[in-house]
Design a protein around this motif. Structure first.
Motif, PDB file in Angstrom:
ATOM      1  N   ALA A  85       1.014  -1.071   0.020  1.00 42.48           N
ATOM      2  CA  ALA A  85       0.044   0.106  -0.073  1.00 42.48           C
ATOM      3  C   ALA A  85       1.051   1.356   0.189  1.00 42.48           C
ATOM      4  CB  ALA A  85      -0.888  -0.212   1.147  1.00 42.48           C
ATOM      5  N   THR A  86       0.270   2.294   0.076  1.00 41.54           N
ATOM      6  CA  THR A  86       0.770   3.540   0.240  1.00 41.54           C
ATOM      7  C   THR A  86       0.854   4.103   1.576  1.00 41.54           C
ATOM      8  OG1 THR A  86       1.091   4.500  -2.043  1.00 41.54           O
ATOM      9  CG2 THR A  86       0.939   6.170  -0.450  1.00 41.54           C
ATOM     10  N   TYR A  87       1.843   4.556   2.073  1.00 35.28           N
ATOM     11  CA  TYR A  87       1.686   4.808   3.877  1.00 35.28           C
ATOM     12  C   TYR A  87       2.112   6.247   3.798  1.00 35.28           C
ATOM     13  CZ  TYR A  87       1.499  -0.102   4.789  1.00 35.28           C
ATOM     14  OH  TYR A  87       1.150  -1.201   4.710  1.00 35.28           O
ATOM     15  N   LEU A  88       1.351   6.986   4.495  1.00 31.23           N
ATOM     16  CA  LEU A  88       1.221   8.430   4.418  1.00 31.23           C
ATOM     17  C   LEU A  88       1.531   8.911   5.678  1.00 31.23           C
ATOM     18  CD1 LEU A  88      -1.618   8.371   2.321  1.00 31.23           C
ATOM     19  CD2 LEU A  88      -0.183  10.205   1.656  1.00 31.23           C
ATOM     20  N   CYS A  89       2.444   9.658   6.173  1.00 34.31           N
ATOM     21  CA  CYS A  89       2.561  10.193   7.321  1.00 34.31           C
ATOM     22  C   CYS A  89       1.900  11.813   7.600  1.00 34.31           C
ATOM     23  CB  CYS A  89       4.207  10.395   7.761  1.00 34.31           C
ATOM     24  SG  CYS A  89       5.043  11.470   6.732  1.00 34.31           S
ATOM     25  N   ALA A  90       1.309  12.018   8.531  1.00 30.83           N
ATOM     26  CA  ALA A  90       0.911  13.426   8.593  1.00 30.83           C
ATOM     27  C   ALA A  90       0.947  13.916  10.095  1.00 30.83           C
ATOM     28  CB  ALA A  90      -0.529  13.248   8.378  1.00 30.83           C
ATOM     29  N   ILE A  91       0.933  15.386  10.174  1.00 28.34           N
ATOM     30  CA  ILE A  91       0.844  15.720  11.541  1.00 28.34           C
ATOM     31  C   ILE A  91      -0.531  16.341  11.609  1.00 28.34           C
ATOM     32  CG2 ILE A  91       3.238  15.932  11.748  1.00 28.34           C
ATOM     33  CD1 ILE A  91       1.192  19.224  10.979  1.00 28.34           C
ATOM     34  N   TYR A  92      -1.147  16.435  12.975  1.00 26.06           N
ATOM     35  CA  TYR A  92      -2.234  17.029  13.015  1.00 26.06           C
ATOM     36  C   TYR A  92      -2.252  18.180  14.063  1.00 26.06           C
ATOM     37  CZ  TYR A  92      -7.105  17.590  14.717  1.00 26.06           C
ATOM     38  OH  TYR A  92      -8.156  18.003  15.369  1.00 26.06           O
ATOM     39  N   ASP A  93      -2.426  19.452  13.520  1.00 23.24           N
ATOM     40  CA  ASP A  93      -2.606  20.540  14.313  1.00 23.24           C
ATOM     41  C   ASP A  93      -3.685  21.372  14.002  1.00 23.24           C
ATOM     42  OD1 ASP A  93      -0.726  23.636  14.331  1.00 23.24           O
ATOM     43  OD2 ASP A  93      -1.683  22.787  15.830  1.00 23.24           O
ATOM     44  N   TYR A  94      -4.856  20.797  14.431  1.00 20.05           N
ATOM     45  CA  TYR A  94      -6.275  20.984  14.015  1.00 20.05           C
ATOM     46  C   TYR A  94      -6.813  21.023  12.474  1.00 20.05           C
ATOM     47  CZ  TYR A  94      -6.257  22.552  18.902  1.00 20.05           C
ATOM     48  OH  TYR A  94      -5.909  22.481  20.146  1.00 20.05           O
ATOM     49  N   LYS A  95      -5.749  20.572  11.735  1.00 17.68           N
ATOM     50  CA  LYS A  95      -5.841  20.340  10.437  1.00 17.68           C
ATOM     51  C   LYS A  95      -4.742  19.056  10.028  1.00 17.68           C
ATOM     52  CE  LYS A  95      -3.377  24.097   8.224  1.00 17.68           C
ATOM     53  NZ  LYS A  95      -2.478  23.366   7.714  1.00 17.68           N
ATOM     54  N   LEU A  96      -5.145  18.446   9.062  1.00 16.96           N
ATOM     55  CA  LEU A  96      -3.950  17.445   8.975  1.00 16.96           C
ATOM     56  C   LEU A  96      -3.110  18.111   7.705  1.00 16.96           C
ATOM     57  CD1 LEU A  96      -6.283  14.376   8.556  1.00 16.96           C
ATOM     58  CD2 LEU A  96      -4.319  14.463  10.340  1.00 16.96           C
ATOM     59  N   SER A  97      -1.725  17.932   7.913  1.00 14.60           N
ATOM     60  CA  SER A  97      -0.857  18.043   6.879  1.00 14.60           C
ATOM     61  C   SER A  97       0.064  16.852   6.486  1.00 14.60           C
ATOM     62  CB  SER A  97       0.200  19.212   7.172  1.00 14.60           C
ATOM     63  OG  SER A  97      -0.255  20.414   7.586  1.00 14.60           O
ATOM     64  N   PHE A  98      -0.087  16.442   5.254  1.00 12.70           N
ATOM     65  CA  PHE A  98       0.333  15.070   4.904  1.00 12.70           C
ATOM     66  C   PHE A  98       1.865  15.040   4.331  1.00 12.70           C
ATOM     67  CE2 PHE A  98      -3.171  12.107   5.233  1.00 12.70           C
ATOM     68  CZ  PHE A  98      -4.056  13.167   5.501  1.00 12.70           C
ATOM     69  N   GLY A  99       2.657  14.111   4.390  1.00 11.23           N
ATOM     70  CA  GLY A  99       3.859  13.939   3.652  1.00 11.23           C
ATOM     71  C   GLY A  99       3.517  13.232   2.152  1.00 11.23           C
ATOM     72  N   ALA A 100       4.313  13.176   1.473  1.00 11.11           N
ATOM     73  CA  ALA A 100       4.108  12.813   0.086  1.00 11.11           C
ATOM     74  C   ALA A 100       3.339  11.309  -0.302  1.00 11.11           C
ATOM     75  CB  ALA A 100       5.420  12.859  -0.843  1.00 11.11           C
ATOM     76  N   GLY A 101       3.784  10.541   0.912  1.00 11.63           N
ATOM     77  CA  GLY A 101       3.264   8.917   0.862  1.00 11.63           C
ATOM     78  C   GLY A 101       4.598   8.217   0.257  1.00 11.63           C
ATOM     79  N   THR A 102       4.778   7.228   0.850  1.00 21.34           N
ATOM     80  CA  THR A 102       5.706   5.973   0.346  1.00 21.34           C
ATOM     81  C   THR A 102       5.189   4.654  -0.072  1.00 21.34           C
ATOM     82  OG1 THR A 102       7.428   6.908   1.719  1.00 21.34           O
ATOM     83  CG2 THR A 102       7.849   4.676   0.904  1.00 21.34           C
ATOM     84  N   THR A 103       5.174   4.244  -1.284  1.00 24.25           N
ATOM     85  CA  THR A 103       4.713   3.099  -1.709  1.00 24.25           C
ATOM     86  C   THR A 103       5.417   1.965  -1.529  1.00 24.25           C
ATOM     87  OG1 THR A 103       3.543   4.428  -3.533  1.00 24.25           O
ATOM     88  CG2 THR A 103       3.613   2.078  -3.783  1.00 24.25           C
ATOM     89  N   VAL A 104       4.910   0.951  -0.811  1.00 22.85           N
ATOM     90  CA  VAL A 104       5.285  -0.266  -0.314  1.00 22.85           C
ATOM     91  C   VAL A 104       4.681  -1.412  -1.114  1.00 22.85           C
ATOM     92  CG1 VAL A 104       5.768  -1.660   1.752  1.00 22.85           C
ATOM     93  CG2 VAL A 104       5.988   0.859   1.961  1.00 22.85           C
ATOM     94  N   THR A 105       5.684  -2.314  -1.460  1.00 25.26           N
ATOM     95  CA  THR A 105       5.341  -3.774  -2.196  1.00 25.26           C
ATOM     96  C   THR A 105       6.011  -4.605  -1.547  1.00 25.26           C
ATOM     97  OG1 THR A 105       4.970  -2.490  -4.479  1.00 25.26           O
ATOM     98  CG2 THR A 105       5.196  -4.709  -4.261  1.00 25.26           C
ATOM     99  N   VAL A 106       5.158  -5.510  -0.972  1.00 26.31           N
ATOM    100  CA  VAL A 106       5.718  -6.807  -0.176  1.00 26.31           C
ATOM    101  C   VAL A 106       5.569  -8.009  -0.992  1.00 26.31           C
ATOM    102  CG1 VAL A 106       5.473  -8.296   1.663  1.00 26.31           C
ATOM    103  CG2 VAL A 106       5.048  -5.877   1.886  1.00 26.31           C
ATOM    104  N   ARG A 107       6.605  -8.436  -1.570  1.00 27.56           N
ATOM    105  CA  ARG A 107       6.702  -9.406  -2.524  1.00 27.56           C
ATOM    106  C   ARG A 107       6.702 -10.864  -1.886  1.00 27.56           C
ATOM    107  NH1 ARG A 107      11.418  -6.789  -3.365  1.00 27.56           N
ATOM    108  NH2 ARG A 107      12.688  -8.834  -2.860  1.00 27.56           N
ATOM    109  N   ALA A 108       5.661 -11.848  -2.422  1.00 25.19           N
ATOM    110  CA  ALA A 108       5.574 -13.097  -1.720  1.00 25.19           C
ATOM    111  C   ALA A 108       6.602 -13.837  -2.157  1.00 25.19           C
ATOM    112  CB  ALA A 108       4.271 -13.579  -2.317  1.00 25.19           C
TER     113      ALA A 108
END
Lengths: 108, 114
Positions: A85-108
């Motif tokens: 999935a894509t994992y997004l970090c964010a900070i909350y200061d009465y509103k959300l500010s997001f990072g760009a997101g990191t796309t992760v692939t887990v190979r079986a």
């Protein structure tokens, strides 16, 4: 300067590996640090969040905050293909500010 | 409970055309938000509303207008679409008394402007 910076990756790991995701933030006053998971073509869903500094663990997921270096991390242990999935970090200061997101692939 | 729903799911516009995106929530939330998500940019706040009849600008409001005539609906309008508005648009809602873990997102609308 963006409030939250995140390396967009992508990141590809074999099943069972530890996934390490990181973000940096700009304002030392921030208190709430969030991690969202977003599957392809879906909306973000909250995975976990921490308040102030320290660690928080939820099953295979661990969130860490280092306020001295303004660094937040998410670790996924024993990663599974369903963690791809894509994992997004964010900070909350009465509103959300997001990072760009990191796309992760887990190979079986 | 449907949660947060968005209409339409997909849309293709030509430059200069107008359209309205509809967000609806059935959780009786006071606060509603519109974000756009672009590759490498994360989600950016366009406009938000803290209650029926009120709206405010977010981080990237230019080229968009919004209206909140009913508590459960939040409309995002593009009066004259531009290729730079090609994006995935997400709506979210939250209660005013809630903390950081109470913002719920819709499934998104994929908009392409040719």
């Amino acid at each position: 300067q963006k409030e939250v910076e995140q390396d967009p990756g992508p990141l590809s790991v074999p099943e069972g590996a530890i996934v390490s995701l990181n973000c940096t933030y700009s304002n030392s006053a921030f208190q709430y640090f969030m991690w969202y998971r977003q599957y392809s073509r879906k909306g973000p869903e909250l995975l976990m969040y921490t308040y102030s500094s320290g660690n928080k663990e939820d099953g295979r997921f661990t969130a860490q905050v280092d306020k001295s270096s303004k660094y937040i991390s998410l670790f996924i242990r024993d990663s599974q293909p369903s963690d791809s999935a894509t994992y997004l970090c964010a900070i909350y200061d009465y509103k959300l500010s997001f990072g760009a997101g990191t796309t992760v692939t887990v190979r079986a | 409970n449907a949660g947060v729903t968005q209409t339409p799911k997909f849309r293709v516009l030509k430059t200069g055309q107008s359209m309205t995106l509809l967000c609806a929530q059935d959780m009786n939330h006071e606060y509603m938000y519109w974000y756009r998500q672009d590759p490498g940019m994360g989600l950016r706040l366009i406009h938000y509303s803290v209650g029926e009849g009120t709206t405010a600008k977010g981080e990237v409001p230019d080229g968009y207008n919004v209206s909140r005539l009913k508590k459960q609906n939040f409309l995002l309008g593009l009066e004259s679409a531009a290729p730079s508005q090609t994006s995935v648009y997400f709506c979210a809602s939250s209660p005013p008394s809630g903390g950081p873990d109470t913002q719920y997102f819709g499934p998104g609308t994929r908009l392409t402007v040719l």
